[in-house]
Design a protein around this motif. Structure first.
Motif, mmCIF file in Angstrom:
data_model
loop_
_atom_site.group_PDB
_atom_site.id
_atom_site.type_symbol
_atom_site.label_atom_id
_atom_site.label_comp_id
_atom_site.label_asym_id
_atom_site.label_seq_id
_atom_site.Cartn_x
_atom_site.Cartn_y
_atom_site.Cartn_z
ATOM 1 N N GLU A 1 0.829 -1.211 0.000
ATOM 2 C CA GLU A 1 0.000 0.000 0.000
ATOM 3 C C GLU A 1 0.858 1.254 0.000
ATOM 4 O OE1 GLU A 1 -3.068 2.251 -0.567
ATOM 5 O OE2 GLU A 1 -3.321 0.072 -0.421
ATOM 6 N N GLN B 1 0.905 4.010 -3.168
ATOM 7 C CA GLN B 1 0.604 5.428 -2.967
ATOM 8 C C GLN B 1 1.791 6.318 -3.319
ATOM 9 O OE1 GLN B 1 -1.300 6.630 0.662
ATOM 10 N NE2 GLN B 1 -2.531 4.771 0.819
ATOM 11 N N ASP C 1 -8.004 0.802 8.499
ATOM 12 C CA ASP C 1 -7.998 0.974 7.048
ATOM 13 C C ASP C 1 -6.542 1.121 6.582
ATOM 14 O OD1 ASP C 1 -8.074 1.866 4.418
ATOM 15 O OD2 ASP C 1 -9.817 3.158 4.731
ATOM 16 N N VAL D 1 -5.261 1.815 3.773
ATOM 17 C CA VAL D 1 -5.048 2.945 2.879
ATOM 18 C C VAL D 1 -4.819 4.216 3.693
ATOM 19 C CG1 VAL D 1 -6.086 4.393 1.107
ATOM 20 C CG2 VAL D 1 -6.402 1.909 1.016
ATOM 21 N N LYS D 2 -5.677 4.457 4.668
ATOM 22 C CA LYS D 2 -5.531 5.645 5.511
ATOM 23 C C LYS D 2 -4.269 5.564 6.356
ATOM 24 C CE LYS D 2 -10.528 6.475 5.855
ATOM 25 N NZ LYS D 2 -11.702 6.500 6.773
ATOM 26 N N GLU E 1 -1.355 6.485 4.289
ATOM 27 C CA GLU E 1 -1.354 7.935 4.082
ATOM 28 C C GLU E 1 -0.709 8.656 5.270
ATOM 29 O OE1 GLU E 1 -5.471 8.222 1.386
ATOM 30 O OE2 GLU E 1 -5.473 8.789 3.521
ATOM 31 N N ARG E 2 -1.063 8.246 6.488
ATOM 32 C CA ARG E 2 -0.511 8.907 7.675
ATOM 33 C C ARG E 2 0.991 8.648 7.784
ATOM 34 N NH1 ARG E 2 -5.332 9.704 7.364
ATOM 35 N NH2 ARG E 2 -4.412 11.030 5.780
ATOM 36 N N GLU F 1 2.736 10.897 5.304
ATOM 37 C CA GLU F 1 2.706 12.275 5.790
ATOM 38 C C GLU F 1 3.751 12.509 6.873
ATOM 39 O OE1 GLU F 1 -2.127 12.805 5.022
ATOM 40 O OE2 GLU F 1 -1.327 12.645 7.065
#
Length: 277
Positions: free
Chosen positions: A17, A21, A221, A223-224, A227-228, A231
């Motif tokens: 994942e 991304q 999740d 995906v989330k 993302e974190r 970031e």
């Protein structure tokens, strides 16, 4: 400005994942795998920014050789994500010697040696970020997970120490502690010991319910979470720990508060062993 990432274990789970991304964002990823069946489409879609490398993280000499080859051919690697690992479930007595040795070699020694191998290069280039995938199980322990916890508690202590050593060199280190997520880790790659009937009905076998999707899927999740994690690369100073998931955070806080209360109750005991001049 685009970054170059080195990520272990990118064929599934968080590694996959994160890679997906990052490539979509225009970043370059060098991803290690044991087989390429799950990343063929990434190789075709991103021929100029995705480079898969075969690696067994239990092979220390292979880790060192691959890291040297990568840094010898690149100006810099900005982020190293130590992600390769797996879960092993069963009571301590149920595990074989081979299972114990392999999970330590993969989750603990492999992560340690990857980090040790990249440190000289990151110091020389004058910057870098190391992200170690852990789990809230690096703070909280459950029956039936003894060796998994042993590897994660071990890597957490290692990273927390090395983070202090690397701070003067502009190298930040982060431990990521996710809760249960809907990845292959729980629903596919998890390994289970040969179960003994003596432990039926024992907390050591509670994990069987967790591993059965019929009992409900994990709340996290991926995906989330990915993302974190991505970031966090731009957060300065680097956060030492990131807990992902409400269940994980609540459980961690509850465990640490209980542990702290137990420590505070031992002041008289602790003082009783001091030398009084």
């Amino acid at each position: 400005m685009s970054k170059t990432y080195l990520i272990t274990g990118v064929s599934s789970g968080f590694g996959y994942e994160l890679t997906k991304q990052l490539l979509a964002k225009g970043e370059t990823v060098i991803g290690t795998i044991r087989n390429d069946k799950n990343v063929q489409h990434l190789m075709e879609e991103y021929p100029d920014t995705f480079f898969r490398k075969f690696l067994d993280v239990t092979d220390v000499s292979a880790i060192q050789a691959l890291v040297k080859k990568i840094f010898d051919h690149l100006d810099a690697v900005d982020v190293v994500i130590s992600n390769a690992g797996y879960g092993l479930f069963g009571a301590a007595e149920e595990l074989t010697d081979e299972q114990v040795e392999h999970i330590i070699a993969t989750n603990l020694t492999g992560s340690i040696q990857l980090i040790r191998s990249v440190l000289p290069y990151l110091r020389k280039q004058g910057h870098g970020r190391i992200i170690q995938m852990s789990t809230y199980g690096g703070q909280v322990a459950f029956a039936g997970n003894s060796m998994y916890h042993a590897t994660k508690w071990g890597i957490e202590g290692f990273v927390e120490s090395v983070a202090q050593e690397m701070a003067p060199f502009n190298i930040g280190m982060t431990l990521v502690e996710p809760g249960g997520a809907r990845t292959e880790f729980r629903y596919g790659s998890a390994q289970v010991a040969k179960l003994m009937p003596e432990y039926n009905g024992n907390p050591a076998h509670a994990f069987l319910s967790m591993l059965d999707p019929a009992n409900g899927l994990a709340p996290g999740d991926p995906v989330k979470m990915a993302e974190r994690i991505i970031e966090s690369v731009d957060i300065n100073p680097a956060p030492l720990r990131m807990v992902l998931g409400t269940v994980a955070l609540d459980s961690t806080i509850d465990t640490l508060e209980k542990r702290l209360a137990e420590f505070k109750a031992q002041r008289e005991l602790a003082a009783s062993t001091d030398i009084v001049e």
